[in-house]
Scaffold this active site. Structure first.
Site, PDB file in Angstrom:
ATOM      1  N   ASP A   1     -40.745  46.357  36.398  1.00  0.00           N
ATOM      2  CA  ASP A   1     -40.785  46.986  37.722  1.00  0.00           C
ATOM      3  C   ASP A   1     -39.413  47.590  38.027  1.00  0.00           C
ATOM      4  O   ASP A   1     -38.396  46.908  37.936  1.00  0.00           O
ATOM      5  CB  ASP A   1     -41.178  45.954  38.786  1.00  0.00           C
ATOM      6  CG  ASP A   1     -41.663  46.601  40.067  1.00  0.00           C
ATOM      7  OD1 ASP A   1     -40.991  47.526  40.571  1.00  0.00           O
ATOM      8  OD2 ASP A   1     -42.713  46.181  40.570  1.00  0.00           O
TER       9      ASP A   1
ATOM     10  N   SER B   1     -44.889  50.157  44.346  1.00  0.00           N
ATOM     11  CA  SER B   1     -45.469  49.432  43.213  1.00  0.00           C
ATOM     12  C   SER B   1     -46.978  49.260  43.330  1.00  0.00           C
ATOM     13  O   SER B   1     -47.646  49.038  42.326  1.00  0.00           O
ATOM     14  CB  SER B   1     -44.802  48.064  43.068  1.00  0.00           C
ATOM     15  OG  SER B   1     -43.462  48.234  42.663  1.00  0.00           O
TER      16      SER B   1
ATOM     17  N   THR C   1     -47.704  44.476  41.706  1.00  0.00           N
ATOM     18  CA  THR C   1     -47.976  44.875  40.322  1.00  0.00           C
ATOM     19  C   THR C   1     -49.109  44.061  39.691  1.00  0.00           C
ATOM     20  O   THR C   1     -50.115  44.642  39.265  1.00  0.00           O
ATOM     21  CB  THR C   1     -46.691  44.836  39.477  1.00  0.00           C
ATOM     22  OG1 THR C   1     -45.663  45.536  40.174  1.00  0.00           O
ATOM     23  CG2 THR C   1     -46.895  45.442  38.100  1.00  0.00           C
TER      24      THR C   1
ATOM     25  N   GLU D   1     -45.277  41.236  33.577  1.00  0.00           N
ATOM     26  CA  GLU D   1     -44.348  42.004  34.408  1.00  0.00           C
ATOM     27  C   GLU D   1     -42.971  41.343  34.519  1.00  0.00           C
ATOM     28  O   GLU D   1     -42.865  40.167  34.874  1.00  0.00           O
ATOM     29  CB  GLU D   1     -44.899  42.191  35.833  1.00  0.00           C
ATOM     30  CG  GLU D   1     -43.995  43.137  36.648  1.00  0.00           C
ATOM     31  CD  GLU D   1     -44.212  43.065  38.155  1.00  0.00           C
ATOM     32  OE1 GLU D   1     -44.776  42.081  38.640  1.00  0.00           O
ATOM     33  OE2 GLU D   1     -43.765  44.007  38.837  1.00  0.00           O
TER      34      GLU D   1
ATOM     35  N   ASP E   1     -36.648  45.357  39.595  1.00  0.00           N
ATOM     36  CA  ASP E   1     -36.782  46.094  40.863  1.00  0.00           C
ATOM     37  C   ASP E   1     -36.031  45.406  41.999  1.00  0.00           C
ATOM     38  O   ASP E   1     -35.360  46.070  42.794  1.00  0.00           O
ATOM     39  CB  ASP E   1     -38.277  46.201  41.191  1.00  0.00           C
ATOM     40  CG  ASP E   1     -38.564  46.800  42.557  1.00  0.00           C
ATOM     41  OD1 ASP E   1     -38.381  48.020  42.712  1.00  0.00           O
ATOM     42  OD2 ASP E   1     -38.967  46.040  43.454  1.00  0.00           O
TER      43      ASP E   1
ATOM     44  N   HIS F   1     -33.070  46.986  44.203  1.00  0.00           N
ATOM     45  CA  HIS F   1     -33.170  47.136  45.659  1.00  0.00           C
ATOM     46  C   HIS F   1     -31.923  46.581  46.345  1.00  0.00           C
ATOM     47  O   HIS F   1     -31.540  47.038  47.421  1.00  0.00           O
ATOM     48  CB  HIS F   1     -34.394  46.390  46.207  1.00  0.00           C
ATOM     49  CG  HIS F   1     -35.666  47.181  46.140  1.00  0.00           C
ATOM     50  ND1 HIS F   1     -35.843  48.364  46.814  1.00  0.00           N
ATOM     51  CD2 HIS F   1     -36.825  46.954  45.475  1.00  0.00           C
ATOM     52  CE1 HIS F   1     -37.066  48.824  46.570  1.00  0.00           C
ATOM     53  NE2 HIS F   1     -37.682  47.991  45.759  1.00  0.00           N
TER      54      HIS F   1
ATOM     55  N   ASP G   1     -43.303  51.128  36.604  1.00  0.00           N
ATOM     56  CA  ASP G   1     -44.103  51.790  37.633  1.00  0.00           C
ATOM     57  C   ASP G   1     -43.311  52.899  38.327  1.00  0.00           C
ATOM     58  O   ASP G   1     -43.858  53.850  38.849  1.00  0.00           O
ATOM     59  CB  ASP G   1     -44.634  50.774  38.659  1.00  0.00           C
ATOM     60  CG  ASP G   1     -43.560  49.791  39.133  1.00  0.00           C
ATOM     61  OD1 ASP G   1     -42.401  49.873  38.675  1.00  0.00           O
ATOM     62  OD2 ASP G   1     -43.896  48.941  39.982  1.00  0.00           O
ATOM     63  N   HIS G   2     -41.964  52.754  38.312  1.00  0.00           N
ATOM     64  CA  HIS G   2     -41.045  53.716  38.938  1.00  0.00           C
ATOM     65  C   HIS G   2     -39.634  53.235  38.668  1.00  0.00           C
ATOM     66  O   HIS G   2     -39.446  52.115  38.176  1.00  0.00           O
ATOM     67  CB  HIS G   2     -41.270  53.782  40.462  1.00  0.00           C
ATOM     68  CG  HIS G   2     -41.211  52.430  41.112  1.00  0.00           C
ATOM     69  ND1 HIS G   2     -40.032  51.740  41.295  1.00  0.00           N
ATOM     70  CD2 HIS G   2     -42.196  51.610  41.549  1.00  0.00           C
ATOM     71  CE1 HIS G   2     -40.298  50.564  41.835  1.00  0.00           C
ATOM     72  NE2 HIS G   2     -41.602  50.441  41.998  1.00  0.00           N
TER      73      HIS G   2
HETATM   74 MG    MG Z   1     -43.820  44.504  40.775  1.00  0.00          MG
HETATM   75 ZN    ZN Z   2     -39.430  48.115  44.629  1.00  0.00          ZN
END
Ligand code: MG
Ligand code: ZN
Length: 360
Positions: A39, A80, A133, A248, A253, A257, A295-296
């Protein structure tokens, strides 16, 4: 002279035949697919981990690499929920949606379709198992934050193994229903610690290891993701019809963040360790496609300093949120050659369907 001509002709026939055989014998189906999602894992997150790891990661073992376009149906920058839904169901949807399209209509996910085709299925994450996710692969709700409703979907599908956090969304719910009892009635073995996972060697496993969010890898989680992955594969590998497993690395992520380089690096290296184990399994198994993607990207991370000898890495971030940049896709195993190029995130679902030989 005449003999030479015949020999040449024979050679041409042999070469043409073996070339044609190579073309037709290219493996286009896989018994198992293991999809690993980092993620928020863009190229900078990967290279930060690689630098910290003195210049190498298991990701370098892949030879087929592409890029996926991550935008959602209603936003240039996906979340997500929409990102996971694109990968799991092949539909671009609105941000925060889980397993539903832009009209909030539910669509079967690759995990649900695999289950229908008689394959074993699993989900492993370093977030709550109800988090966006993993939820995208099993639940159908318009709002990713509806954790209690998402938890009920784990009883709707005959999923064999799921391991993550979020025990409380099953056990301590506002509707008073105890989903742990329901899971036990469906013959799930419930594990609430990493140690307990070791005691399960077959059958159905619900690993709700943490009441809420799992901690950072360096703040108590340790080898949870690797152990959970090893256990999931040990159980799923017993399926005669093969399996689908999504793993995952959720907290790459979360580190991004927070614009916290150490957090990103630690989670990236932890995730890569699991990638190494999965690649070793796939090499031994011989009929498993391994896909690693994101996912990004998160944080708009840029590497501005590094030392491959010491593993020092310095990064700057341009946002506390996600970015719209393409993310890499790595593939190894039957069908790997389909993953080169630049394509929509939804194409990853289509490719998995094709390689499994599934029809909707
Ligand atoms: Mg996730
Ligand atoms: Zn995020």
């Amino acid at each position: 002279m005449k003999r030479g001509y015949v020999l040449l002709l024979a050679l041409v026939i042999i070469c043409t035949t073996s070339f044609a055989q190579q073309q037709t014998e290219k493996p286009t189906s896989a018994k198992n697919v293991i999809l690993l999602i980092g993620d928020g894992m863009g190229v900078s997150q990967i290279y930060a981990g690689m630098t910290a790891n003195k210049g190498h990661l298991n990701l370098e073992r892949f030879h087929h690499i592409g890029f996926s376009k991550t935008y959602s149906a209603d936003d240039f920058i996906t979340d997500s929920g929409a990102g996971g839904t694109a990968l799991s169901s092949g539909y671009k949807t609105f941000n925060h949606a889980i397993g539903v399209d832009t009209d909030s209509i539910a669509h079967q996910t690759i995990l649900e379709i695999a289950d229908k085709y008689g394959k074993a299925t699993g989900l492993v994450a370093t977030s709550e198992i109800t988090h966006a996710t993993p939820a995208s692969f099993i639940a159908h709700v318009p709002d990713r934050n509806d954790y209690e409703t998402i938890a009920t979907y784990f009883l709707e599908t005959d999923i064999d193994v799921f391991i993550g956090g979020g025990y409380k969304y099953f056990a301590n719910r506002s509707d008073g229903i105890n989903l742990i009892t329901d899971l036990e009635n469906k013959n799930y073995q419930i594990c609430t610690s990493v140690d307990q996972l070791q005691g399960v060697n077959s059958g159905k496993l619900a690993g709700l290891i943490y009441d809420d969010k799992p901690p950072r890898v360096t703040k108590g989680r340790g080898d949870m993701l690797l152990t959970a992955t090893q256990k999931a594969i040990e159980i799923l590998d017993q399926s005669e019809n093969g399996f689908f497993l999504m793993i995952e690395g959720s907290q790459i992520d979360w580190g991004a963040h927070k614009n916290n380089t150490d957090y990103v690096v630690e989670e990236m290296v932890d995730f890569d360790k699991v990638i190494g184990f999965v690649l070793d399994y796939a090499a031994k198994n011989g009929n498993t496609l391994v896909i690693v993607t994101a996912d990004h990207e998160t944080g708009g991370m840029a590497i501005v300093k590094g030392d491959l000898a010491t593993g020092e890495v310095g990064a700057k971030f341009s946002t506390l949120g996600h970015t719209g940049v393409m993310v890499p896709v790595f593939a190894e195993g039957p069908g790997e050659e389909m993953f080169g190029g630049i394509y929509e995130n939804t194409a990853i679902f289509d490719k998995m369907m094709l390689i499994f030989g599934f029809e909707k």
